[in-house]
Design a protein around this motif. Structure first.
Motif, PDB file in Angstrom:
ATOM      1  N   LEU A   1       1.133  17.153  -0.001  1.00  0.00           N
ATOM      2  CA  LEU A   1       1.307  15.703  -0.092  1.00  0.00           C
ATOM      3  C   LEU A   1       1.438  15.307  -1.553  1.00  0.00           C
ATOM      4  O   LEU A   1       0.621  15.717  -2.381  1.00  0.00           O
ATOM      5  CB  LEU A   1       0.112  14.984   0.529  1.00  0.00           C
ATOM      6  CG  LEU A   1       0.013  13.476   0.296  1.00  0.00           C
ATOM      7  CD1 LEU A   1       1.116  12.729   1.035  1.00  0.00           C
ATOM      8  CD2 LEU A   1      -1.352  12.962   0.728  1.00  0.00           C
ATOM      9  N   PHE A   2       2.471  14.527  -1.873  1.00  0.00           N
ATOM     10  CA  PHE A   2       2.590  13.869  -3.168  1.00  0.00           C
ATOM     11  C   PHE A   2       2.738  12.381  -2.902  1.00  0.00           C
ATOM     12  O   PHE A   2       3.515  11.970  -2.044  1.00  0.00           O
ATOM     13  CB  PHE A   2       3.818  14.373  -3.953  1.00  0.00           C
ATOM     14  CG  PHE A   2       3.539  15.588  -4.776  1.00  0.00           C
ATOM     15  CD1 PHE A   2       3.140  15.471  -6.105  1.00  0.00           C
ATOM     16  CD2 PHE A   2       3.659  16.846  -4.228  1.00  0.00           C
ATOM     17  CE1 PHE A   2       2.880  16.593  -6.863  1.00  0.00           C
ATOM     18  CE2 PHE A   2       3.397  17.983  -4.979  1.00  0.00           C
ATOM     19  CZ  PHE A   2       3.000  17.857  -6.305  1.00  0.00           C
ATOM     20  N   PHE A   3       1.979  11.568  -3.635  1.00  0.00           N
ATOM     21  CA  PHE A   3       2.055  10.119  -3.499  1.00  0.00           C
ATOM     22  C   PHE A   3       2.342   9.536  -4.873  1.00  0.00           C
ATOM     23  O   PHE A   3       1.989  10.120  -5.904  1.00  0.00           O
ATOM     24  CB  PHE A   3       0.771   9.539  -2.899  1.00  0.00           C
ATOM     25  CG  PHE A   3      -0.481   9.941  -3.621  1.00  0.00           C
ATOM     26  CD1 PHE A   3      -1.031   9.131  -4.601  1.00  0.00           C
ATOM     27  CD2 PHE A   3      -1.116  11.143  -3.307  1.00  0.00           C
ATOM     28  CE1 PHE A   3      -2.189   9.515  -5.275  1.00  0.00           C
ATOM     29  CE2 PHE A   3      -2.272  11.524  -3.958  1.00  0.00           C
ATOM     30  CZ  PHE A   3      -2.809  10.712  -4.955  1.00  0.00           C
ATOM     31  N   CYS A   4       3.022   8.399  -4.900  1.00  0.00           N
ATOM     32  CA  CYS A   4       3.430   7.787  -6.167  1.00  0.00           C
ATOM     33  C   CYS A   4       3.162   6.290  -6.146  1.00  0.00           C
ATOM     34  O   CYS A   4       3.288   5.643  -5.101  1.00  0.00           O
ATOM     35  CB  CYS A   4       4.919   7.978  -6.416  1.00  0.00           C
ATOM     36  SG  CYS A   4       5.489   9.684  -6.416  1.00  0.00           S
ATOM     37  N   SER A   5       2.827   5.764  -7.319  1.00  0.00           N
ATOM     38  CA  SER A   5       2.821   4.310  -7.497  1.00  0.00           C
ATOM     39  C   SER A   5       4.134   3.931  -8.170  1.00  0.00           C
ATOM     40  O   SER A   5       4.719   4.727  -8.924  1.00  0.00           O
ATOM     41  CB  SER A   5       1.627   3.861  -8.341  1.00  0.00           C
ATOM     42  OG  SER A   5       1.725   4.356  -9.660  1.00  0.00           O
ATOM     43  N   PHE A   6       4.593   2.729  -7.865  1.00  0.00           N
ATOM     44  CA  PHE A   6       5.861   2.222  -8.396  1.00  0.00           C
ATOM     45  C   PHE A   6       5.594   0.826  -8.933  1.00  0.00           C
ATOM     46  O   PHE A   6       5.193  -0.073  -8.183  1.00  0.00           O
ATOM     47  CB  PHE A   6       6.915   2.167  -7.284  1.00  0.00           C
ATOM     48  CG  PHE A   6       7.194   3.517  -6.673  1.00  0.00           C
ATOM     49  CD1 PHE A   6       8.177   4.340  -7.202  1.00  0.00           C
ATOM     50  CD2 PHE A   6       6.476   3.963  -5.571  1.00  0.00           C
ATOM     51  CE1 PHE A   6       8.433   5.591  -6.648  1.00  0.00           C
ATOM     52  CE2 PHE A   6       6.722   5.208  -5.012  1.00  0.00           C
ATOM     53  CZ  PHE A   6       7.699   6.023  -5.558  1.00  0.00           C
ATOM     54  N   ARG A   7       5.803   0.649 -10.236  1.00  0.00           N
ATOM     55  CA  ARG A   7       5.530  -0.637 -10.885  1.00  0.00           C
ATOM     56  C   ARG A   7       6.787  -1.166 -11.574  1.00  0.00           C
ATOM     57  O   ARG A   7       7.491  -0.409 -12.237  1.00  0.00           O
ATOM     58  CB  ARG A   7       4.447  -0.481 -11.955  1.00  0.00           C
ATOM     59  CG  ARG A   7       3.102  -0.083 -11.441  1.00  0.00           C
ATOM     60  CD  ARG A   7       2.122   0.144 -12.614  1.00  0.00           C
ATOM     61  NE  ARG A   7       0.870   0.679 -12.144  1.00  0.00           N
ATOM     62  CZ  ARG A   7      -0.184  -0.051 -11.788  1.00  0.00           C
ATOM     63  NH1 ARG A   7      -0.118  -1.360 -11.885  1.00  0.00           N
ATOM     64  NH2 ARG A   7      -1.278   0.522 -11.345  1.00  0.00           N
ATOM     65  N   TRP A   8       7.033  -2.443 -11.369  1.00  0.00           N
ATOM     66  CA  TRP A   8       8.038  -3.169 -12.126  1.00  0.00           C
ATOM     67  C   TRP A   8       7.491  -4.558 -12.351  1.00  0.00           C
ATOM     68  O   TRP A   8       6.436  -4.902 -11.810  1.00  0.00           O
ATOM     69  CB  TRP A   8       9.399  -3.167 -11.425  1.00  0.00           C
ATOM     70  CG  TRP A   8       9.423  -3.817 -10.072  1.00  0.00           C
ATOM     71  CD1 TRP A   8       9.619  -5.137  -9.808  1.00  0.00           C
ATOM     72  CD2 TRP A   8       9.223  -3.178  -8.807  1.00  0.00           C
ATOM     73  NE1 TRP A   8       9.560  -5.366  -8.457  1.00  0.00           N
ATOM     74  CE2 TRP A   8       9.321  -4.167  -7.824  1.00  0.00           C
ATOM     75  CE3 TRP A   8       8.971  -1.869  -8.414  1.00  0.00           C
ATOM     76  CZ2 TRP A   8       9.166  -3.908  -6.466  1.00  0.00           C
ATOM     77  CZ3 TRP A   8       8.815  -1.602  -7.065  1.00  0.00           C
ATOM     78  CH2 TRP A   8       8.922  -2.600  -6.108  1.00  0.00           C
TER      79      TRP A   8
END
Length: 136
Positions: A77-84
């Motif tokens: 499992l790989f999880f990511c946060s995404f910010r803009w």
């Protein structure tokens, strides 16, 4: 173990490797492309249980890639946060049970939009909602 049994086992392994090389090839590559509407930079930060890949800033239409070895027994499992600007979301970018069939012999390709991540397939896109929890 007799020579005959060893020979049979060796031949069996050769057949398995020849027929199903992906059993032993565990490398997976994930590409993530910033397609956030509004020409915005995207900060992505991906992690697994064992690895923290660190934050990366992507310009519009820029891609980021990472490669890892899948667990032979499953469960990677790989999880990511995404910010803009003004937003932060997260998503499980690679779940072995969900993604191995799409990403076994070709890279996993994701396009990130404000509405959520979309898997880039050869003939279409498969879009997913963001996880309900927002970033901290």
């Amino acid at each position: 173990m007799s020579a005959r049994v060893k020979c049979i086992m060796f031949l069996f392994l050769l057949v398995v490797v020849r027929v199903q090389p992906s059993l032993f090839s565990r490398k997976t590559t994930v590409y993530v492309t910033n397609n956030v509407e509004g020409n915005l930079n995207l900060t992505i930060h991906c992690k697994s249980k064992n690895d923290d890949l660190g934050p990366v800033v992507l310009s519009p239409n820029q891609a980021y890639q990472f490669t890892f070895n899948r667990n032979l027994l499953g469960g990677t499992l790989f999880f990511c946060s995404f910010r803009w600007t003004g937003s932060c979301h997260w998503f499980d970018i690679y779940i072995q049970d969900r993604d191995v069939t799409h990403c076994e012999s070709v890279p996993c390709r994701w396009i990130i939009k404000k509405g959520g991540p979309c898997r880039d397939l050869p003939d279409s896109h498969e879009c997913f909602p963001w996880k309900l929890d927002t970033c901290v």
